[in-house]
Design a protein around this motif. Structure first.
Motif, PDB file in Angstrom:
ATOM      1  N   GLN A 142       0.798  -1.217   0.000  1.00 24.75           N
ATOM      2  CA  GLN A 142       0.000   0.000   0.000  1.00 24.75           C
ATOM      3  C   GLN A 142       0.835   1.274   0.000  1.00 24.75           C
ATOM      4  N   THR A 143       2.126   1.191   0.294  1.00 28.59           N
ATOM      5  CA  THR A 143       2.938   2.403   0.409  1.00 28.59           C
ATOM      6  C   THR A 143       4.017   2.536  -0.660  1.00 28.59           C
ATOM      7  N   PHE A 144       4.436   1.446  -1.291  1.00 25.10           N
ATOM      8  CA  PHE A 144       5.527   1.541  -2.268  1.00 25.10           C
ATOM      9  C   PHE A 144       5.061   2.155  -3.587  1.00 25.10           C
ATOM     10  N   GLY A 145       3.839   1.889  -3.994  1.00 21.50           N
ATOM     11  CA  GLY A 145       3.266   2.573  -5.149  1.00 21.50           C
ATOM     12  C   GLY A 145       3.858   2.222  -6.493  1.00 21.50           C
ATOM     13  N   VAL A 146       4.542   1.095  -6.615  1.00 23.92           N
ATOM     14  CA  VAL A 146       5.140   0.731  -7.903  1.00 23.92           C
ATOM     15  C   VAL A 146       4.112   0.022  -8.771  1.00 23.92           C
ATOM     16  N   ASP A 147       4.232   0.206 -10.093  1.00 26.02           N
ATOM     17  CA  ASP A 147       3.286  -0.442 -10.998  1.00 26.02           C
ATOM     18  C   ASP A 147       3.712  -1.861 -11.351  1.00 26.02           C
ATOM     19  N   ASP A 148       4.941  -2.237 -11.013  1.00 20.04           N
ATOM     20  CA  ASP A 148       5.430  -3.599 -11.240  1.00 20.04           C
ATOM     21  C   ASP A 148       6.198  -4.035 -10.001  1.00 20.04           C
ATOM     22  N   ALA A 149       5.519  -4.732  -9.097  1.00 19.60           N
ATOM     23  CA  ALA A 149       6.102  -5.088  -7.801  1.00 19.60           C
ATOM     24  C   ALA A 149       7.244  -6.082  -7.918  1.00 19.60           C
ATOM     25  N   ASN A 150       7.409  -6.706  -9.089  1.00 18.17           N
ATOM     26  CA  ASN A 150       8.490  -7.667  -9.279  1.00 18.17           C
ATOM     27  C   ASN A 150       9.722  -7.052  -9.936  1.00 18.17           C
ATOM     28  N   ASN A 151       9.667  -5.765 -10.211  1.00 23.13           N
ATOM     29  CA  ASN A 151      10.775  -5.087 -10.872  1.00 23.13           C
ATOM     30  C   ASN A 151      11.809  -4.674  -9.838  1.00 23.13           C
ATOM     31  N   THR A 153      14.613  -3.124 -10.096  1.00 22.82           N
ATOM     32  CA  THR A 153      15.124  -1.762 -10.240  1.00 22.82           C
ATOM     33  C   THR A 153      14.189  -0.762  -9.585  1.00 22.82           C
ATOM     34  N   LYS A 154      12.893  -0.930  -9.806  1.00 22.99           N
ATOM     35  CA  LYS A 154      11.916  -0.007  -9.228  1.00 22.99           C
ATOM     36  C   LYS A 154      11.831  -0.166  -7.711  1.00 22.99           C
ATOM     37  N   ILE A 155      11.860  -1.410  -7.237  1.00 21.23           N
ATOM     38  CA  ILE A 155      11.822  -1.633  -5.790  1.00 21.23           C
ATOM     39  C   ILE A 155      13.101  -1.102  -5.150  1.00 21.23           C
ATOM     40  N   GLY A 156      14.242  -1.329  -5.802  1.00 18.10           N
ATOM     41  CA  GLY A 156      15.505  -0.806  -5.292  1.00 18.10           C
ATOM     42  C   GLY A 156      15.497   0.706  -5.194  1.00 18.10           C
ATOM     43  N   ALA A 157      14.847   1.379  -6.153  1.00 21.57           N
ATOM     44  CA  ALA A 157      14.765   2.839  -6.118  1.00 21.57           C
ATOM     45  C   ALA A 157      13.959   3.313  -4.913  1.00 21.57           C
ATOM     46  N   ILE A 158      12.922   2.565  -4.540  1.00 20.21           N
ATOM     47  CA  ILE A 158      12.140   2.913  -3.349  1.00 20.21           C
ATOM     48  C   ILE A 158      13.018   2.810  -2.103  1.00 20.21           C
ATOM     49  N   TYR A 159      13.801   1.743  -2.008  1.00 22.74           N
ATOM     50  CA  TYR A 159      14.707   1.606  -0.866  1.00 22.74           C
ATOM     51  C   TYR A 159      15.733   2.732  -0.853  1.00 22.74           C
ATOM     52  N   ALA A 203      14.631  -7.718  -4.382  1.00 22.20           N
ATOM     53  CA  ALA A 203      15.266  -6.521  -3.835  1.00 22.20           C
ATOM     54  C   ALA A 203      14.882  -6.292  -2.376  1.00 22.20           C
ATOM     55  N   HIS A 204      13.703  -6.761  -1.946  1.00 16.73           N
ATOM     56  CA  HIS A 204      13.318  -6.619  -0.542  1.00 16.73           C
ATOM     57  C   HIS A 204      14.330  -7.327   0.358  1.00 16.73           C
ATOM     58  N   ALA A 205      14.729  -8.533  -0.033  1.00 15.23           N
ATOM     59  CA  ALA A 205      15.668  -9.305   0.785  1.00 15.23           C
ATOM     60  C   ALA A 205      17.062  -8.710   0.760  1.00 15.23           C
ATOM     61  N   THR A 206      17.474  -8.189  -0.390  1.00 11.93           N
ATOM     62  CA  THR A 206      18.839  -7.683  -0.503  1.00 11.93           C
ATOM     63  C   THR A 206      18.992  -6.284   0.088  1.00 11.93           C
ATOM     64  N   GLN A 207      17.957  -5.472   0.040  1.00  9.57           N
ATOM     65  CA  GLN A 207      18.067  -4.080   0.462  1.00  9.57           C
ATOM     66  C   GLN A 207      17.800  -3.864   1.946  1.00  9.57           C
ATOM     67  N   ALA A 208      16.860  -4.583   2.522  1.00  7.65           N
ATOM     68  CA  ALA A 208      16.528  -4.386   3.935  1.00  7.65           C
ATOM     69  C   ALA A 208      17.701  -4.782   4.820  1.00  7.65           C
ATOM     70  N   SER A 209      17.912  -4.033   5.908  1.00  2.15           N
ATOM     71  CA  SER A 209      19.015  -4.353   6.814  1.00  2.15           C
ATOM     72  C   SER A 209      18.691  -5.537   7.707  1.00  2.15           C
ATOM     73  N   THR A 210      17.417  -5.757   7.968  1.00  2.00           N
ATOM     74  CA  THR A 210      17.016  -6.908   8.772  1.00  2.00           C
ATOM     75  C   THR A 210      15.646  -7.382   8.320  1.00  2.00           C
ATOM     76  N   VAL A 211      15.451  -8.687   8.338  1.00  7.66           N
ATOM     77  CA  VAL A 211      14.176  -9.285   7.922  1.00  7.66           C
ATOM     78  C   VAL A 211      13.724 -10.251   9.009  1.00  7.66           C
TER      79      VAL A 211
END
Length: 249
Positions: A142-151, A153-159, A203-211
């Motif tokens: 609900q907060t990331f707002g990307v049109d392709d949640a599997n992309n 590059t786009k997810i990395g840009a949000i991080y 990118a969620h797994a690689t970018q987040a500092s802790t999961v």
């Protein structure tokens, strides 16, 4: 900017660090959450992510124990719920103990981390609450707002945007996210979850500092455990819900 207003980048003083030791982690919740973390709590829909996060948020603001862990200090909290609606959000926080100073709960603010205006508004809101807060974003979808949640590059840009916001404000971020269904070879979901089960981009797994993951355990309880934790041993907790399903014992 004119050349005389541009500051050069600052390098780590490794000589000083070698002499005085590596700085210790600034724990907010010892063993679990460090100041300036970008943390994801993942789990199936309905497993208890929002309830667990709400109790954690109240604990950080009040300084009271969270699942037997005492926060290192009281920390302002901004909890943004973009999913459930005013009635459900208010009901949840009242049932886990009600308001405490420093706990600020928002519902349906329309946060969109791909929109620079929305990011700037979030930044101004964070800075208006004084000391660096812990900011909960419920949920990633609900907060990331990307049109392709599997992309990736786009997810990395949000991080990247979150990291800049963290560095600007000193805030800690806790993101709530869903997990994908298990592949058939995992035996229908038996056993401990692994980091690749976070929904959408890797990118969620690689970018987040802790999961952290929440996983259904015995009836009425879930197991919460580190999948990824930089700078500390991985830990786990058993979370037991009361009969009405809205409190953590």
């Amino acid at each position: 900017k004119p050349p005389d207003t541009i500051r050069p980048y600052s390098a780590l003083d490794l000589w000083e660090i070698q002499q005085n030791g590596i700085p210790t982690l600034d724990w907010l919740l010892p063993g679990w959450l460090v100041a300036k973390d970008v943390c994801i709590i993942g789990g199936d829909a309905g497993v208890g992510k929002s309830t667990t996060a709400a109790v954690m948020a109240r604990s950080l603001a009040s300084g009271e124990e969270w699942l037997g862990i005492t926060p290192s200090r009281r920390t302002p909290v901004l909890y943004f719920d973009e999913e459930q609606g005013d009635e459900m959000v208010a009901r949840l926080f009242l049932q886990i103990g009600g308001p405490v100073p420093g706990l600020n709960v928002f519902s349906g603010q329309g946060i969109n981390l791909t929109d620079p205006n929305s990011v700037e508004r979030l930044s101004e809101t964070i800075r208006s609450f004084g000391p660096p807060p812990v900011v909960f974003l419920d949920t990633v979808q609900q907060t990331f707002g990307v049109d392709d949640a599997n992309n990736a590059t786009k997810i990395g840009a949000i991080y990247g945007s979150l990291f800049r916001l963290r560095d600007l404000t000193g805030a800690t971020f806790v993101l709530l996210h869903h997990i994908s269904k298990p592949p058939k070879e995992e035996g229908g979901g038996n056993g401990r979850l692994t980091i690749h089960r976070l929904r959408d981009s890797s990118a969620h797994a690689t970018q987040a500092s802790t999961v952290w993951f929440l996983q259904a355990a015995d009836p009425g309880s879930v197991e919460m455990f580190h999948v990824k934790r930089r700078g500390s041993d991985k830990k786990s907790l058993r979370v037991t819900y009361s009969r009405d399903g809205d409190r953590i014992e």
